[in-house]
Design a protein around this motif. Structure first.
Motif, short mmCIF file in Angstrom:
data_model
loop_
_atom_site.label_atom_id
_atom_site.label_comp_id
_atom_site.label_asym_id
_atom_site.label_seq_id
_atom_site.Cartn_x
_atom_site.Cartn_y
_atom_site.Cartn_z
N PRO A 55 0.81 -1.22 0.00
CA PRO A 55 0.00 0.00 0.00
C PRO A 55 0.85 1.27 0.00
O PRO A 55 0.55 2.21 -0.74
CB PRO A 55 -0.81 -0.10 1.29
CG PRO A 55 -0.83 -1.55 1.63
CD PRO A 55 0.45 -2.12 1.10
N ALA A 56 1.89 1.30 0.81
CA ALA A 56 2.74 2.50 0.87
C ALA A 56 3.41 2.75 -0.48
O ALA A 56 3.48 3.91 -0.94
CB ALA A 56 3.79 2.34 1.96
N VAL A 59 0.69 3.99 -3.05
CA VAL A 59 0.22 5.33 -2.72
C VAL A 59 1.29 6.37 -3.00
O VAL A 59 1.03 7.40 -3.63
CB VAL A 59 -0.25 5.39 -1.25
CG1 VAL A 59 -0.42 6.81 -0.77
CG2 VAL A 59 -1.56 4.62 -1.09
N GLY A 62 1.74 6.67 -6.91
CA GLY A 62 0.61 7.31 -7.59
C GLY A 62 0.44 8.76 -7.22
O GLY A 62 0.32 9.64 -8.09
N VAL A 63 0.44 9.04 -5.93
CA VAL A 63 0.27 10.43 -5.47
C VAL A 63 1.46 11.27 -5.92
O VAL A 63 1.29 12.40 -6.37
CB VAL A 63 0.09 10.47 -3.94
CG1 VAL A 63 0.23 11.88 -3.41
CG2 VAL A 63 -1.25 9.88 -3.55
N CYS A 97 -1.27 11.31 0.50
CA CYS A 97 -0.74 10.01 0.91
C CYS A 97 -1.49 9.47 2.12
O CYS A 97 -1.89 8.31 2.15
CB CYS A 97 0.75 10.10 1.20
SG CYS A 97 1.78 10.17 -0.28
N THR A 100 -5.18 8.42 1.21
CA THR A 100 -5.43 7.26 0.36
C THR A 100 -4.79 5.97 0.88
O THR A 100 -5.10 4.90 0.38
CB THR A 100 -4.91 7.52 -1.07
OG1 THR A 100 -3.52 7.86 -0.99
CG2 THR A 100 -5.67 8.63 -1.74
N LEU A 101 -3.92 6.06 1.87
CA LEU A 101 -3.22 4.88 2.35
C LEU A 101 -4.15 3.83 2.95
O LEU A 101 -4.04 2.64 2.67
CB LEU A 101 -2.16 5.28 3.38
CG LEU A 101 -1.18 4.21 3.81
CD1 LEU A 101 -0.48 3.59 2.61
CD2 LEU A 101 -0.16 4.79 4.77
N ARG A 102 -5.09 4.25 3.75
CA ARG A 102 -6.01 3.31 4.41
C ARG A 102 -6.91 2.58 3.40
O ARG A 102 -7.01 1.35 3.44
CB ARG A 102 -6.82 4.08 5.45
CG ARG A 102 -7.64 3.22 6.34
CD ARG A 102 -8.29 4.09 7.40
NE ARG A 102 -9.41 3.41 7.96
CZ ARG A 102 -9.63 3.28 9.25
NH1 ARG A 102 -8.81 3.80 10.10
NH2 ARG A 102 -10.68 2.64 9.68
N VAL A 104 -6.35 2.01 0.23
CA VAL A 104 -5.52 1.15 -0.62
C VAL A 104 -5.12 -0.10 0.15
O VAL A 104 -5.13 -1.21 -0.40
CB VAL A 104 -4.29 1.92 -1.15
CG1 VAL A 104 -3.29 0.98 -1.79
CG2 VAL A 104 -4.73 2.98 -2.14
N LYS A 105 -4.79 0.04 1.43
CA LYS A 105 -4.45 -1.13 2.24
C LYS A 105 -5.67 -2.05 2.36
O LYS A 105 -5.55 -3.28 2.22
CB LYS A 105 -3.97 -0.71 3.62
CG LYS A 105 -3.53 -1.89 4.47
CD LYS A 105 -2.87 -1.44 5.75
CE LYS A 105 -2.36 -2.66 6.52
NZ LYS A 105 -1.57 -2.26 7.69
#
Length: 135
Positions: A55-56, A59, A62-63, A97, A100-102, A104-105
């Protein structure tokens, strides 16, 4: 008694909602990024989930591409003073970041569940230079 049948939502839907990948209702997270031990609705254990650094990476990549592309376009088109990137680009990178991290995870955990992903295993029946079926 038979196990209940669940109509699992699409991984992207349960990911965006940060919900259980099996029932689509229970909470997936206990903290900001810490997974709960199990679903509070259907009891699915989240022990299978190991998204690691995926996920990291997704993110940040992409970001970073989107924000830096916008920054470069603004820099070329308008030539703002040097302080403008500090008050716009860095907060945009950090905010996007963290925002959107949560999801995506959660999406990656749901994808692991739906596709029954597991750790790879090495299985060898013999030496690598011989085909055991020909013996």
């Amino acid at each position: 008694m038979a196990d209940p049948v669940y109509d699992s939502p699409e991984p992207i839907i349960s990911g965006l909602r940060c919900r259980c990948p099996r029932c689509g209702e229970g909470k997936l997270f206990r903290g900001f990024l810490k997974l709960a031990p199990a679903c509070d609705q259907c009891g699915l254990s989240y022990a299978f989930a190991d998204p690691a650094d995926g996920p990291a990476f997704f993110v940040m990549s992409g970001v970073g591409i989107v924000v830096i592309a916008i920054f470069a376009w603004v820099e070329i088109a308008y030539r703002p003073p040097i302080w403008v990137p500090f008050v716009t680009v860095f907060p945009a990178l950090i905010g996007a970041c963290l925002g959107t991290l949560r999801p995506v995870k959660a999406w990656l955990v749901a994808s692991q569940y739906i596709h029954k992903a597991e750790e790879g295993r090495f299985e060898s029946v013999g030496r690598h230079d011989r085909d055991p079926r020909r013996l």
